[in-house]
Design a protein around this motif. Structure first.
Motif, PDB file in Angstrom:
ATOM      1  N   ARG A 193      -8.842   7.210   8.149  1.00 51.30           N
ATOM      2  CA  ARG A 193      -7.954   8.151   7.690  1.00 51.30           C
ATOM      3  C   ARG A 193      -6.538   7.635   8.318  1.00 51.30           C
ATOM      4  O   ARG A 193      -6.446   7.346   9.344  1.00 51.30           O
ATOM      5  N   GLY A 249       0.758  -1.143   0.089  1.00 51.43           N
ATOM      6  CA  GLY A 249      -0.031  -0.152  -0.009  1.00 51.43           C
ATOM      7  C   GLY A 249       0.924   1.089   0.031  1.00 51.43           C
ATOM      8  O   GLY A 249       2.042   1.346   0.321  1.00 51.43           O
ATOM      9  N   PRO A 250       0.118   2.449  -0.288  1.00 56.79           N
ATOM     10  CA  PRO A 250       1.169   3.886  -0.350  1.00 56.79           C
ATOM     11  C   PRO A 250       1.521   4.360   1.003  1.00 56.79           C
ATOM     12  O   PRO A 250       2.326   5.402   0.619  1.00 56.79           O
ATOM     13  N   PHE A 251       0.952   3.692   1.937  1.00 58.62           N
ATOM     14  CA  PHE A 251       1.137   4.863   3.344  1.00 58.62           C
ATOM     15  C   PHE A 251       2.001   4.100   4.195  1.00 58.62           C
ATOM     16  O   PHE A 251       2.074   4.489   5.330  1.00 58.62           O
ATOM     17  N   LEU A 304      -7.957  -7.001  -2.959  1.00 65.59           N
ATOM     18  CA  LEU A 304      -6.593  -7.183  -2.409  1.00 65.59           C
ATOM     19  C   LEU A 304      -6.368  -8.343  -1.396  1.00 65.59           C
ATOM     20  O   LEU A 304      -5.299  -8.656  -0.882  1.00 65.59           O
ATOM     21  N   TYR A 320     -11.158   2.570   4.614  1.00 65.30           N
ATOM     22  CA  TYR A 320     -10.608   3.777   3.945  1.00 65.30           C
ATOM     23  C   TYR A 320     -11.211   3.891   2.878  1.00 65.30           C
ATOM     24  O   TYR A 320     -11.679   2.666   2.291  1.00 65.30           O
ATOM     25  N   PRO A 321     -11.689   5.032   2.168  1.00 70.18           N
ATOM     26  CA  PRO A 321     -12.664   4.994   1.190  1.00 70.18           C
ATOM     27  C   PRO A 321     -12.309   4.303  -0.154  1.00 70.18           C
ATOM     28  O   PRO A 321     -13.287   4.020  -0.654  1.00 70.18           O
TER      29      PRO A 321
END
Lengths: 343, 211
Positions: B104, B52-54, B179, B134-135
């Protein structure tokens, strides 16, 4: 550390006088919801990954389907710089390289064990970087039968973005491990790295003189890194959202960046044109989801969905009940790709 | 390593002949060999799930991700880190990160991010809150990055059987989130405490593959 990029650009380039804006360049209906678009430099075609998992190559401006690629779950695709070939990555880790026109067979090979997320050609079209999820990327000679030239490095995650320098002598990659790595391309060898970032970088691009790399990611900052040392030279001002895409403009002076709301990636991205000489941003008004972009006939084009997105409120869930007429209208909008010229 | 290593059965037979092992009746040599082999392969590695990107480096070393006044359902996660042979891996480093109860991520700071070290028996635990949705994702999840010397780094995600997206049937519905790579990553949730203060608890063991 903010400001213009030092010595990185052709300073004789005159400053842009008029503000940037999206100018309509056409719209093309597609048989199924458009999710991702790639544009070749000649502008005679576009590749559209649709909601039915098929990749369709459509002629422009007619919009006729010239070729449909299906059978595997497609996860990435990219035109070669001359526009005659298309690389297609799949969930399984395979890559196909096929002629963009005609029905000739594709070359297909195993480029990774997991889904292919990154496909980047060198400017001369001879080298292809493939980045698979969770695995270091690979570099291939694709001037003939695909030949592995080298493997990229990564501590624990895959490549999130890659770019070749304009002279193709350097390659910069961003990794999920947050490290930016610089490689020489002949032979593939790491030259420098930057480990300053705490968060992931998602977009990389070189300046026209190949001396600097622009790196943007989750922190919303575009850092300017010295390609020889990997060290930060300066950064462009922080914007709201994460930097999801970047593209250098043909004038050598500007770079476009798409900033996505990290709290809700379904909102329309903010498109900012950075003047690298002055270090100043200019926001381009946008209310649509960006499906892809590229340099077409020497100009910067953006492909969007026709459906306007709410900028302030989250989209309703896909499972939410909608009136049938609303659903129909929404589907038609999602099945239309709009093309915009940035000028 | 010899060029042609002996099978477990051949090895046992040789050891029996040389008197270096004794097999108590009623266990036969083939049964013992099979059990031995199964034991060696008894733990399947934890399935991969994307980073994931975070992800954020340098998360604080703490097992307390939840502040005393944090809103959301209190959540306690515990488990052990093993090799596929079942050996505890106390030298592992586990990084976890998740969204808050509203879905968030904190990319500015380190809220709901931590770096953990298992104890000598490979056990780890942390206190947090049940992550929100998460949206851009279907399911609630917690990200894991686990690194141990001599083992392949693992990125994965923990999911919750109570997630409304599964409608009470994760066996049938776990594929709703594209995912989620394996049903194994959807863990049962135990609710404890009293109606005024319910606590959710989840057990999630990690199994790493050898390099």
């Amino acid at each position: 550390m903010m400001g213009g990029v030092p010595g990185a650009l052709a300073l004789a380039t005159p400053a842009a006088a008029a503000p940037f804006a999206l100018q309509p360049a056409g719209s093309v209906p597609v048989p199924s919801e458009a999710r991702q678009v790639a544009l070749p430099p000649a502008g005679n075609q576009m590749a559209v990954l649709c909601g039915d998992q098929k990749l369709r190559l459509l002629s422009l401006p007619a919009g006729e389907v010239e070729r449909t690629v299906s059978g595997e779950r497609i996860t990435s695709f990219s035109y070669s710089p001359e526009g005659r070939r298309l690389a297609v990555g799949a969930f399984s880790g395979t890559v196909q390289l096929m002629p963009a026109s005609g029905s000739a067979d594709a070359r297909k090979w195993e480029a990774g064990e997991r889904r292919i997320e990154v496909l980047v050609f060198s400017h001369d079209g001879k080298i292809l970087v493939t980045g698979a999820l969770d695995r270091p990327g690979k570099v291939w000679n694709v001037s003939g039968e695909p030949e592995l030239l080298g493997e990229l490095r990564g501590n624990f995650a895959g490549v999130t973005a890659a770019a070749f320098s304009p002279d193709d002598r350097l390659l910069v990659t961003a990794g999920g491990d947050t490290v930016i790595r610089f490689y020489q391309t002949d032979p593939i060898k790491e030259l420098a790295r930057n480990q300053d970032a705490l968060l992931e970088s998602l977009a990389v691009e070189f300046t026209r003189d190949s001396r600097y790399a622009l790196v943007g990611g989750v922190d919303g900052v575009i850092s300017v890194l010295d390609a020889a040392t990997g060290k930060a030279a300066r950064s462009l001002g922080r914007q709201t959202g994460l930097v999801a895409m970047m593209a250098a403009m043909p004038d050598g002076r500007h770079v476009a960046a798409a900033y996505v709301d990290s709290d809700d990636m379904r909102k329309p991205p903010s498109i900012v044109m950075w003047d690298l000489h002055a270090g100043t941003p200019e926001t381009i008004s946008n209310t649509r989801g960006v499906l892809g972009w590229g340099l077409v006939k020497g100009e910067f084009w953006i492909a969007t969905s026709r459906r306007a997105l709410a900028a302030s409120a989250p989209e309703p869930s896909r499972s939410a009940q909608r009136h049938p007429s609303e659903e129909h209208s929404r589907s038609l909008e999602e099945q239309t790709v709009e093309l915009w010229r940035v000028g | 390593m010899p060029a042609n290593p002996l099978s477990r059965r051949e090895l046992l037979e040789r050891c029996l002949a040389l008197g270096t092992v004794t097999i108590a009746a009623p266990v036969s040599v083939p049964a013992a060999a099979t059990a031995w082999q199964q034991h060696e392969k008894s733990l399947p590695p934890t399935p991969f799930c994307e980073l994931g990107p975070f992800y954020k480096r340098l998360a604080p070393k703490t097992g307390s991700l939840r502040g005393p006044s944090d809103p959301g359902l209190p959540l306690s996660v515990a488990g052990r880190v093993f090799s596929v042979r079942g050996d505890a891996l106390p030298e592992a480093v586990i990084e976890v990160w998740q969204a808050d109860h509203l879905g968030r991520y904190d990319n500015e700071g380190y809220r709901y991010r931590a770096r953990l070290r298992p104890n000598g028996k490979g056990k780890y635990e942390f206190d947090s809150v049940m992550p929100g949705h998460y949206p851009a994702r279907v399911c609630q999840h917690i990200h894991y990055l686990v690194i141990a010397p001599g083992h392949k780094p693992l990125t994965t995600q923990l999911y919750f059987a109570t997630d409304p997206a599964f409608e009470g049937d994760p066996d049938k519905n776990y594929g709703r989130d594209p995912l989620i790579t394996s049903r194994e990553l959807v863990r049962p949730v135990t609710l404890t405490g009293d109606p005024q203060q319910v606590l959710a608890a989840v057990h999630f063991d990690i199994v790493l593959e050898k390099l």
